[in-house]
Design a protein around this motif. Sequence first.
Motif, PDB file in Angstrom:
ATOM      1  N   LYS A 253      41.043 133.077  49.580  1.00  0.00           N
ATOM      2  CA  LYS A 253      40.347 132.338  50.622  1.00  0.00           C
ATOM      3  C   LYS A 253      38.851 132.627  50.537  1.00  0.00           C
ATOM      4  CE  LYS A 253      43.635 131.670  54.377  1.00  0.00           C
ATOM      5  NZ  LYS A 253      43.879 131.950  55.811  1.00  0.00           N
ATOM      6  N   LEU A 254      38.059 131.570  50.588  1.00  0.00           N
ATOM      7  CA  LEU A 254      36.612 131.695  50.624  1.00  0.00           C
ATOM      8  C   LEU A 254      36.173 131.391  52.050  1.00  0.00           C
ATOM      9  CD1 LEU A 254      34.045 132.154  48.880  1.00  0.00           C
ATOM     10  CD2 LEU A 254      33.920 129.668  48.641  1.00  0.00           C
ATOM     11  N   PHE A 255      35.461 132.322  52.678  1.00  0.00           N
ATOM     12  CA  PHE A 255      35.066 132.190  54.077  1.00  0.00           C
ATOM     13  C   PHE A 255      33.605 131.758  54.189  1.00  0.00           C
ATOM     14  CE2 PHE A 255      38.577 135.154  53.905  1.00  0.00           C
ATOM     15  CZ  PHE A 255      39.401 134.680  54.910  1.00  0.00           C
ATOM     16  N   THR A 256      33.350 130.857  55.134  1.00  0.00           N
ATOM     17  CA  THR A 256      32.021 130.301  55.365  1.00  0.00           C
ATOM     18  C   THR A 256      31.762 130.247  56.867  1.00  0.00           C
ATOM     19  OG1 THR A 256      32.375 128.883  53.432  1.00  0.00           O
ATOM     20  CG2 THR A 256      30.540 128.300  54.876  1.00  0.00           C
ATOM     21  N   LEU A 257      30.519 130.479  57.273  1.00  0.00           N
ATOM     22  CA  LEU A 257      30.152 130.373  58.687  1.00  0.00           C
ATOM     23  C   LEU A 257      30.130 128.913  59.126  1.00  0.00           C
ATOM     24  CD1 LEU A 257      27.152 132.860  59.036  1.00  0.00           C
ATOM     25  CD2 LEU A 257      29.451 133.153  59.949  1.00  0.00           C
ATOM     26  N   THR A 258      30.546 128.667  60.365  1.00  0.00           N
ATOM     27  CA  THR A 258      30.374 127.352  60.986  1.00  0.00           C
ATOM     28  C   THR A 258      29.005 127.364  61.670  1.00  0.00           C
ATOM     29  OG1 THR A 258      31.337 128.099  63.066  1.00  0.00           O
ATOM     30  CG2 THR A 258      32.858 127.148  61.441  1.00  0.00           C
ATOM     31  N   GLU A 259      28.612 126.263  62.296  1.00  0.00           N
ATOM     32  CA  GLU A 259      27.341 126.228  63.046  1.00  0.00           C
ATOM     33  C   GLU A 259      27.345 127.295  64.139  1.00  0.00           C
ATOM     34  OE1 GLU A 259      24.451 124.632  62.514  1.00  0.00           O
ATOM     35  OE2 GLU A 259      25.409 123.947  60.659  1.00  0.00           O
ATOM     36  N   GLU A 260      28.469 127.388  64.875  1.00  0.00           N
ATOM     37  CA  GLU A 260      28.575 128.395  65.931  1.00  0.00           C
ATOM     38  C   GLU A 260      28.502 129.805  65.332  1.00  0.00           C
ATOM     39  OE1 GLU A 260      30.944 125.989  65.466  1.00  0.00           O
ATOM     40  OE2 GLU A 260      30.518 124.645  67.140  1.00  0.00           O
ATOM     41  N   GLY A 261      29.112 129.982  64.169  1.00  0.00           N
ATOM     42  CA  GLY A 261      29.074 131.274  63.489  1.00  0.00           C
ATOM     43  C   GLY A 261      27.675 131.651  63.051  1.00  0.00           C
TER      44      GLY A 261
ATOM     45  N   ARG B 182      33.312 143.044  62.690  1.00  0.00           N
ATOM     46  CA  ARG B 182      32.978 141.671  63.068  1.00  0.00           C
ATOM     47  C   ARG B 182      31.502 141.376  62.793  1.00  0.00           C
ATOM     48  NH1 ARG B 182      34.692 137.983  67.349  1.00  0.00           N
ATOM     49  NH2 ARG B 182      32.879 136.842  68.080  1.00  0.00           N
ATOM     50  N   ALA B 183      30.623 142.249  63.290  1.00  0.00           N
ATOM     51  CA  ALA B 183      29.182 142.044  63.101  1.00  0.00           C
ATOM     52  C   ALA B 183      28.824 142.069  61.615  1.00  0.00           C
ATOM     53  CB  ALA B 183      28.398 143.111  63.862  1.00  0.00           C
ATOM     54  N   SER B 184      29.471 142.954  60.859  1.00  0.00           N
ATOM     55  CA  SER B 184      29.190 143.050  59.424  1.00  0.00           C
ATOM     56  C   SER B 184      29.624 141.791  58.686  1.00  0.00           C
ATOM     57  CB  SER B 184      29.888 144.273  58.829  1.00  0.00           C
ATOM     58  OG  SER B 184      29.360 145.458  59.383  1.00  0.00           O
ATOM     59  N   ILE B 185      30.791 141.263  59.032  1.00  0.00           N
ATOM     60  CA  ILE B 185      31.280 140.039  58.400  1.00  0.00           C
ATOM     61  C   ILE B 185      30.332 138.879  58.691  1.00  0.00           C
ATOM     62  CG2 ILE B 185      33.106 138.283  58.493  1.00  0.00           C
ATOM     63  CD1 ILE B 185      35.102 140.641  58.819  1.00  0.00           C
ATOM     64  N   LEU B 186      29.938 138.739  59.951  1.00  0.00           N
ATOM     65  CA  LEU B 186      29.025 137.643  60.301  1.00  0.00           C
ATOM     66  C   LEU B 186      27.698 137.778  59.564  1.00  0.00           C
ATOM     67  CD1 LEU B 186      29.758 137.378  64.128  1.00  0.00           C
ATOM     68  CD2 LEU B 186      30.386 135.714  62.365  1.00  0.00           C
ATOM     69  N   ALA B 187      27.164 139.002  59.488  1.00  0.00           N
ATOM     70  CA  ALA B 187      25.891 139.225  58.786  1.00  0.00           C
ATOM     71  C   ALA B 187      26.018 138.915  57.296  1.00  0.00           C
ATOM     72  CB  ALA B 187      25.417 140.662  59.003  1.00  0.00           C
ATOM     73  N   LEU B 188      27.131 139.300  56.681  1.00  0.00           N
ATOM     74  CA  LEU B 188      27.337 139.012  55.257  1.00  0.00           C
ATOM     75  C   LEU B 188      27.445 137.513  55.006  1.00  0.00           C
ATOM     76  CD1 LEU B 188      29.916 141.727  54.156  1.00  0.00           C
ATOM     77  CD2 LEU B 188      27.524 141.556  53.453  1.00  0.00           C
ATOM     78  N   LEU B 189      28.224 136.832  55.846  1.00  0.00           N
ATOM     79  CA  LEU B 189      28.424 135.400  55.644  1.00  0.00           C
ATOM     80  C   LEU B 189      27.156 134.600  55.916  1.00  0.00           C
ATOM     81  CD1 LEU B 189      32.057 134.903  56.992  1.00  0.00           C
ATOM     82  CD2 LEU B 189      31.279 134.967  54.610  1.00  0.00           C
ATOM     83  N   ALA B 190      26.187 135.191  56.630  1.00  0.00           N
ATOM     84  CA  ALA B 190      24.896 134.527  56.828  1.00  0.00           C
ATOM     85  C   ALA B 190      24.172 134.396  55.486  1.00  0.00           C
ATOM     86  CB  ALA B 190      24.043 135.294  57.829  1.00  0.00           C
ATOM     87  N   ASP B 191      24.501 135.275  54.539  1.00  0.00           N
ATOM     88  CA  ASP B 191      23.915 135.211  53.193  1.00  0.00           C
ATOM     89  C   ASP B 191      24.617 134.192  52.305  1.00  0.00           C
ATOM     90  OD1 ASP B 191      22.211 137.238  53.961  1.00  0.00           O
ATOM     91  OD2 ASP B 191      23.311 138.813  52.907  1.00  0.00           O
ATOM     92  N   GLY B 192      25.837 133.797  52.679  1.00  0.00           N
ATOM     93  CA  GLY B 192      26.575 132.818  51.890  1.00  0.00           C
ATOM     94  C   GLY B 192      28.070 133.076  51.945  1.00  0.00           C
ATOM     95  N   PRO B 193      28.883 132.118  51.464  1.00  0.00           N
ATOM     96  CA  PRO B 193      30.344 132.249  51.492  1.00  0.00           C
ATOM     97  C   PRO B 193      30.820 133.438  50.655  1.00  0.00           C
ATOM     98  CG  PRO B 193      29.698 129.995  51.006  1.00  0.00           C
ATOM     99  CD  PRO B 193      28.451 130.831  50.932  1.00  0.00           C
ATOM    100  N   MET B 194      31.911 134.067  51.104  1.00  0.00           N
ATOM    101  CA  MET B 194      32.476 135.220  50.388  1.00  0.00           C
ATOM    102  C   MET B 194      33.977 135.280  50.597  1.00  0.00           C
ATOM    103  SD  MET B 194      30.162 138.568  51.014  1.00  0.00           S
ATOM    104  CE  MET B 194      28.450 138.632  50.569  1.00  0.00           C
ATOM    105  N   HIS B 195      34.636 135.987  49.671  1.00  0.00           N
ATOM    106  CA  HIS B 195      36.051 136.328  49.804  1.00  0.00           C
ATOM    107  C   HIS B 195      36.143 137.626  50.600  1.00  0.00           C
ATOM    108  CE1 HIS B 195      37.158 133.336  46.819  1.00  0.00           C
ATOM    109  NE2 HIS B 195      36.201 133.803  46.032  1.00  0.00           N
ATOM    110  N   GLY B 196      37.301 137.890  51.194  1.00  0.00           N
ATOM    111  CA  GLY B 196      37.501 139.109  51.975  1.00  0.00           C
ATOM    112  C   GLY B 196      37.239 140.375  51.176  1.00  0.00           C
ATOM    113  N   TYR B 197      37.773 140.426  49.953  1.00  0.00           N
ATOM    114  CA  TYR B 197      37.586 141.622  49.137  1.00  0.00           C
ATOM    115  C   TYR B 197      36.110 141.830  48.794  1.00  0.00           C
ATOM    116  CZ  TYR B 197      37.978 145.063  45.459  1.00  0.00           C
ATOM    117  OH  TYR B 197      37.822 146.198  44.699  1.00  0.00           O
ATOM    118  N   GLU B 198      35.395 140.722  48.564  1.00  0.00           N
ATOM    119  CA  GLU B 198      33.957 140.827  48.290  1.00  0.00           C
ATOM    120  C   GLU B 198      33.234 141.446  49.479  1.00  0.00           C
ATOM    121  OE1 GLU B 198      32.122 137.294  45.804  1.00  0.00           O
ATOM    122  OE2 GLU B 198      33.538 136.516  47.290  1.00  0.00           O
ATOM    123  N   MET B 199      33.658 141.078  50.689  1.00  0.00           N
ATOM    124  CA  MET B 199      33.028 141.629  51.889  1.00  0.00           C
ATOM    125  C   MET B 199      33.235 143.136  51.970  1.00  0.00           C
ATOM    126  SD  MET B 199      33.964 138.822  54.754  1.00  0.00           S
ATOM    127  CE  MET B 199      34.211 137.135  54.218  1.00  0.00           C
TER     128      MET B 199
END
Length: 193
Positions: A113-121, A55-72
């Motif tokens: 699917k391309l994942f992006t952080l929301t404001e709360e994220g 969870r923490a790793s996904i949030l930290a990665l998405l802080a850098d920009g949108p990504m696909h699951g496999y990219e993560m």
Amino acid sequence: MEVVTMHSHGYEHHRSDRPGWGERGGRRAFGPFGPPFGRGGRGGPGGRARRGDVRASILALLADGPMHGYEMIREIADRSGGTWRPSPGSVYPTLQLLEDEGLITSASEGGKKLFTLTEEGRAEAAAGPKAPWQEAGRAGDWETMQEIRQAGVGLMEAFSQVWRTGSPEQREKALAVVNESRKKLYLILAEEG
């Protein structure tokens, strides 16, 4: 199904129609909620592969920009120096959980699917560790340790079977194979890199 439990005064038998469930409806051995997680549980040594780390790793990665699951998965493996590669079975359910919590959104892009952080994220990512994969990498590669353990157990099971059922000649050969393998493993350390 018959469930046998041991008490200080002896054994007690219970019947249940549901496999793995005792008289009170709870799972045998681990209570009603299944096996423990964290230290020594499913997450491995130090809980390295727990969902919290993913969870923490996904949030930290998405802080850098949108990504696909496999990219993560690839990024975490790269950023941990190859010592930790979370499985799709841990990443994708965590992505769904984060989406359900409103911390990320997803959009289909080319069948993925391309994942992006929301404001709360973004707020959650800012409050969390910046590089959680580094700690995970220092704890060692849990999946590799599992492979090593399985290889060792498999070797001992094969040796044990030959020892129990084999002829004296077969036993002697099996013992020679194990001793030779041990020597070869130590020779690997003696080789120059």
